[in-house]
Design a protein around this motif. Sequence first.
Motif, short mmCIF file in Angstrom:
data_model
loop_
_atom_site.label_atom_id
_atom_site.label_comp_id
_atom_site.label_asym_id
_atom_site.label_seq_id
_atom_site.Cartn_x
_atom_site.Cartn_y
_atom_site.Cartn_z
N PHE A 193 81.34 96.79 -37.24
CA PHE A 193 82.33 95.74 -36.98
C PHE A 193 82.97 95.24 -38.28
O PHE A 193 84.13 94.84 -38.28
CB PHE A 193 81.68 94.56 -36.26
N ALA A 194 82.21 95.25 -39.36
CA ALA A 194 82.73 94.73 -40.62
C ALA A 194 84.00 95.44 -41.05
O ALA A 194 84.87 94.85 -41.71
CB ALA A 194 81.67 94.84 -41.71
N GLY A 195 84.13 96.69 -40.67
CA GLY A 195 85.30 97.45 -41.07
C GLY A 195 86.55 97.13 -40.29
O GLY A 195 87.66 97.54 -40.69
N ILE A 196 86.43 96.40 -39.17
CA ILE A 196 87.61 96.13 -38.34
C ILE A 196 87.85 94.65 -38.05
O ILE A 196 88.93 94.29 -37.57
CB ILE A 196 87.54 96.90 -37.00
N LEU A 197 86.89 93.79 -38.37
CA LEU A 197 87.06 92.37 -38.05
C LEU A 197 88.02 91.67 -39.00
O LEU A 197 88.67 90.68 -38.63
CB LEU A 197 85.69 91.66 -38.08
N VAL A 198 88.11 92.15 -40.23
CA VAL A 198 89.00 91.53 -41.22
C VAL A 198 90.06 92.55 -41.60
O VAL A 198 89.75 93.64 -42.08
CB VAL A 198 88.23 91.08 -42.47
N GLU A 199 91.32 92.20 -41.37
CA GLU A 199 92.41 93.10 -41.71
C GLU A 199 92.80 92.95 -43.18
O GLU A 199 92.81 91.83 -43.71
CB GLU A 199 93.63 92.80 -40.83
N PRO A 200 93.15 94.05 -43.84
CA PRO A 200 93.60 93.96 -45.23
C PRO A 200 94.93 93.22 -45.32
O PRO A 200 95.77 93.30 -44.41
CB PRO A 200 93.75 95.42 -45.66
N ALA A 201 95.13 92.47 -46.41
CA ALA A 201 96.35 91.68 -46.57
C ALA A 201 97.58 92.57 -46.65
O ALA A 201 98.68 92.16 -46.24
CB ALA A 201 96.24 90.80 -47.81
N ASP A 202 97.42 93.78 -47.18
CA ASP A 202 98.55 94.69 -47.34
C ASP A 202 98.47 95.84 -46.33
O ASP A 202 98.59 97.00 -46.68
CB ASP A 202 98.59 95.25 -48.77
N GLY A 203 98.26 95.49 -45.06
CA GLY A 203 98.12 96.50 -44.02
C GLY A 203 99.29 97.47 -43.98
O GLY A 203 100.45 97.07 -44.12
N LYS A 204 98.97 98.74 -43.79
CA LYS A 204 100.01 99.78 -43.79
C LYS A 204 99.91 100.69 -42.58
O LYS A 204 100.35 101.82 -42.61
CB LYS A 204 99.89 100.61 -45.07
N GLY A 205 99.31 100.18 -41.51
CA GLY A 205 99.12 101.00 -40.33
C GLY A 205 100.37 101.14 -39.48
O GLY A 205 101.46 100.66 -39.83
N LEU A 206 100.20 101.78 -38.34
CA LEU A 206 101.31 102.10 -37.45
C LEU A 206 102.00 100.84 -36.93
O LEU A 206 103.24 100.76 -36.91
CB LEU A 206 100.78 102.95 -36.29
N SER A 207 101.22 99.85 -36.52
CA SER A 207 101.84 98.63 -35.98
C SER A 207 102.56 97.86 -37.08
O SER A 207 103.58 97.19 -36.82
CB SER A 207 100.79 97.74 -35.30
N HIS A 208 102.06 97.92 -38.32
CA HIS A 208 102.77 97.29 -39.45
C HIS A 208 104.13 97.96 -39.67
O HIS A 208 105.13 97.28 -39.88
CB HIS A 208 101.93 97.39 -40.73
#
Length: 342
Positions: free
Chosen positions: A115-130
Motif C-alpha cells: 500500500f505504501a507505494g500507492i497511498l501517496v502520490e508523487p508531487a510531479d506525477g507523470k502518469g496517464l491521467s496527468h
Amino acid sequence: MTTAENASAHRPGPILPAGRGELSHAVLRTLRTRPGGEHTLPSGRAVDGADPYGEDLHLALYVCYELHYRGFQGADPGWEWNPELLGLRAGLERRFLDALRTDTGAAPRSVDEAFAGILVEPADGKGLSHFLRDEGELWQLREYAAQRSLYHLKEADPHAWVIPRLRGRAKAGMVAVEFDEFGAGAADRMHSRLFADLMTDLGLDTTYGRYVDVAAAEMLASVNLMSLFGLHRALRGALVGHFAAVEVTSSPASRRLAEAMRRADAGAAAVHFYAEHVEADAVHEQVVRREVVGGLLEDEPWLEADVAFGIEATNLLDARLGGMTLSAWRRGRSSLRVPQGS
C-alpha cells in the motif's frame, strides 16, 4: 434444431474477434464448432513458447474468460465448461501467472509495504491521467475510453466472483462496495451504464465488446487479470489486493480525468462518470482497506502475501498499459491497433 442449438442461434452477445496468432486463431476456430465435434487446440509447447504479455496469448485468454460473462454470437454455450478448452485455459493462465510472479518477485510481501507505494502520490506525477488532464486532446480521450470499455462496460462483474469466497467483515464490505458499483439498485446509475453514457458523449459505439479487435495487448492483460483472480478461489487474496489497488488509486485519478473531460468539452455524461468516482471511490477506499482487506486478513492472515501480490500485479500491468499508451501518443501515434478517427 435442439433446445441448446436454438438458444445458441438466438443468443445475444458480442461477435467473435479476429485472431492474432496461433493460440487465439485456434480458440476462435474451435468456438465456431460444436462441443464434442472435431477440433484441434494448441499444444502445451505452443503455450509455453508464447509471450506471457503478448496479444496472442491474451486474446485467447480473454475469449476463454468471456464465455463466463456474455459469451459470443454463434458460440455454443456448452464451451463454457468444456474440459479440453478449460485445460488450454489453465495453461494460458499458468504462463501469465508465472510471469507476474517472476516480475513482482522483488516486490514487498506485506500489505502495508504494498500500500505504501500507492497511498501517496508523487508531487510531479507523470502518469496517464496527468497527461490527459494537462494536455490530452479529444482523440486521445476517445482512445482511452475505447480501451477502457473492455472493463468498464462490465464494471464490478469480475470482482463479484470473490463474494462467495469471503466471509464476515470482508464479505459485508465487499458487497457494500459492489452494491454502489451496480447503481445501488437503480439500473440507470450502474457504473457500466454511466460509462456507456460517457462513450456516447465521445461519439463511441457502446456495444459490448465492440473495441476488442482494436484493444492493445496491455489492455487485454489488465482485464484478464481481474478474471484470473476472480475465477479461482485459491487467488481470492490476490483479487482482494487487486480490488484494493483499484479503489485506492481511483479517486485522485478520476479527479484528473474529470478535469480532462471538462477541458476538452467532452460532454456532461463524460464528466459525470469520473466526477461520480471521485467521491464514491474515496469512501470505497476506506471500506476496502479496513473491512475487506482487514477482515480477510483477520480471518485468513496467511493470505497476506497473496493480497500484496494482487496489489503489485495490478500496479505492474497498469504501468505497462500507461507506458505503452503515452509512448504512442508522444510520437503522435494511436495507442489502438487500428486508429478510430478523430
